[in-house]
Every structure is written in structure tokens, then in C-alpha cells.
Design a protein around this motif. Structure first.
Motif, short mmCIF file in Angstrom:
data_model
loop_
_atom_site.label_atom_id
_atom_site.label_comp_id
_atom_site.label_asym_id
_atom_site.label_seq_id
_atom_site.Cartn_x
_atom_site.Cartn_y
_atom_site.Cartn_z
N UNK A 4 16.08 -11.52 1.16
CA UNK A 4 14.99 -11.85 2.06
C UNK A 4 13.97 -10.72 2.18
N UNK A 5 14.36 -9.49 1.87
CA UNK A 5 13.41 -8.39 1.98
C UNK A 5 12.78 -8.00 0.65
N UNK A 6 13.05 -8.75 -0.41
CA UNK A 6 12.42 -8.44 -1.70
C UNK A 6 11.08 -9.17 -1.81
N UNK A 7 10.22 -8.68 -2.67
CA UNK A 7 8.89 -9.28 -2.80
C UNK A 7 8.92 -10.66 -3.43
N UNK A 8 9.96 -11.00 -4.18
CA UNK A 8 10.06 -12.32 -4.79
C UNK A 8 11.03 -13.24 -4.05
N UNK A 9 11.16 -13.05 -2.73
CA UNK A 9 12.11 -13.80 -1.91
C UNK A 9 11.92 -15.31 -2.00
N UNK A 10 10.71 -15.78 -2.30
CA UNK A 10 10.44 -17.21 -2.39
C UNK A 10 11.10 -17.86 -3.61
N UNK A 62 11.45 -25.55 4.20
CA UNK A 62 12.68 -25.45 3.40
C UNK A 62 13.41 -24.19 3.82
N UNK A 63 14.74 -24.27 3.83
CA UNK A 63 15.58 -23.09 4.07
C UNK A 63 16.09 -22.61 2.72
N UNK A 64 15.83 -21.36 2.40
CA UNK A 64 16.28 -20.79 1.14
C UNK A 64 17.64 -20.13 1.33
N UNK A 65 18.38 -19.95 0.24
CA UNK A 65 19.73 -19.42 0.35
C UNK A 65 19.77 -17.96 0.82
N UNK A 66 18.63 -17.28 0.83
CA UNK A 66 18.58 -15.92 1.35
C UNK A 66 18.24 -15.89 2.84
N UNK A 67 18.19 -17.08 3.47
CA UNK A 67 17.94 -17.15 4.90
C UNK A 67 16.48 -17.26 5.29
N UNK A 68 15.59 -17.32 4.33
CA UNK A 68 14.15 -17.41 4.60
C UNK A 68 13.79 -18.87 4.87
N UNK A 91 3.59 -20.02 4.73
CA UNK A 91 4.07 -19.07 5.72
C UNK A 91 5.59 -18.98 5.62
N UNK A 92 6.14 -17.89 6.16
CA UNK A 92 7.58 -17.68 6.08
C UNK A 92 8.10 -17.09 7.39
N UNK A 93 9.35 -17.39 7.68
CA UNK A 93 10.07 -16.77 8.78
C UNK A 93 11.31 -16.14 8.17
N UNK A 94 11.40 -14.82 8.26
CA UNK A 94 12.51 -14.10 7.66
C UNK A 94 13.70 -14.09 8.62
N UNK A 95 14.90 -13.87 8.09
CA UNK A 95 16.10 -13.88 8.93
C UNK A 95 16.05 -12.90 10.10
N UNK A 96 15.31 -11.80 9.95
CA UNK A 96 15.23 -10.81 11.03
C UNK A 96 14.18 -11.17 12.08
N UNK A 97 13.52 -12.35 11.92
CA UNK A 97 12.52 -12.80 12.87
C UNK A 97 11.10 -12.43 12.49
N UNK A 98 10.93 -11.67 11.43
CA UNK A 98 9.59 -11.28 10.98
C UNK A 98 8.85 -12.52 10.47
#
Length: 68
Positions: free
Chosen positions: A11-17, A31-37, A44-51
Motif C-alpha cells: 500500500x505504500x509503494x508507488x505502484x499500489x494500484x 474496489x478493495x485491493x489485496x494490499x488494503x487500498x 482517488x484512494x484510501x490507504x489502510x493507514x487512513x491517508x
């Protein structure tokens, strides 16, 4: 979280999508991705850490002008 081989981007990599979707709800626009994004249809995106990552669609400045 990811069980794929090779593992999906974190989730913190630049190619997280590029991670695989594990839940896809186009009628709701996400969509929910397997990395939690959470990936939204407006890019737009919501990261697992709330960012929150703002939508980053192309702005259309590369359009070719046409005359009618």
C-alpha cells in the motif's frame, strides 16, 4: 495480506494500484485491493493507514482541438 506470487505491491509503494482486487463494486464506484487500498472510480484512494490520495485522472490538457 496478499497471497499472490509474486506478491502484489504494498500500500505504500508507488505502484499500489497494480494490486489484485479482492472486492469490486462498480455500482458503488470502488474496489478493495489485496494490499488494503480502497480504489475509487475517480482514481482517488484510501490507504489502510487512513491517508487519502486525491483523484489523479488526466486533466485533459492533451486533447486535440477540432474545428466544426
Amino acid at each position: 495480506m496478499c497471497q499472490h506470487q509474486p506478491p502484489c505491491p504494498s500500500a505504500d509503494s508507488t505502484d499500489r494500484e497494480a494490486a489484485h482486487p479482492v472486492a469490486h463494486h462498480p455500482e458503488q464506484g470502488w474496489s478493495l485491493l489485496c494490499n488494503g487500498v480502497l480504489l475509487f472510480e475517480d482514481t482517488g484512494e484510501l490507504l489502510p493507514d487512513g491517508q487519502v490520495i486525491a483523484p489523479h485522472r488526466p486533466d485533459g490538457t492533451n486533447r486535440v482541438a477540432t474545428t466544426v
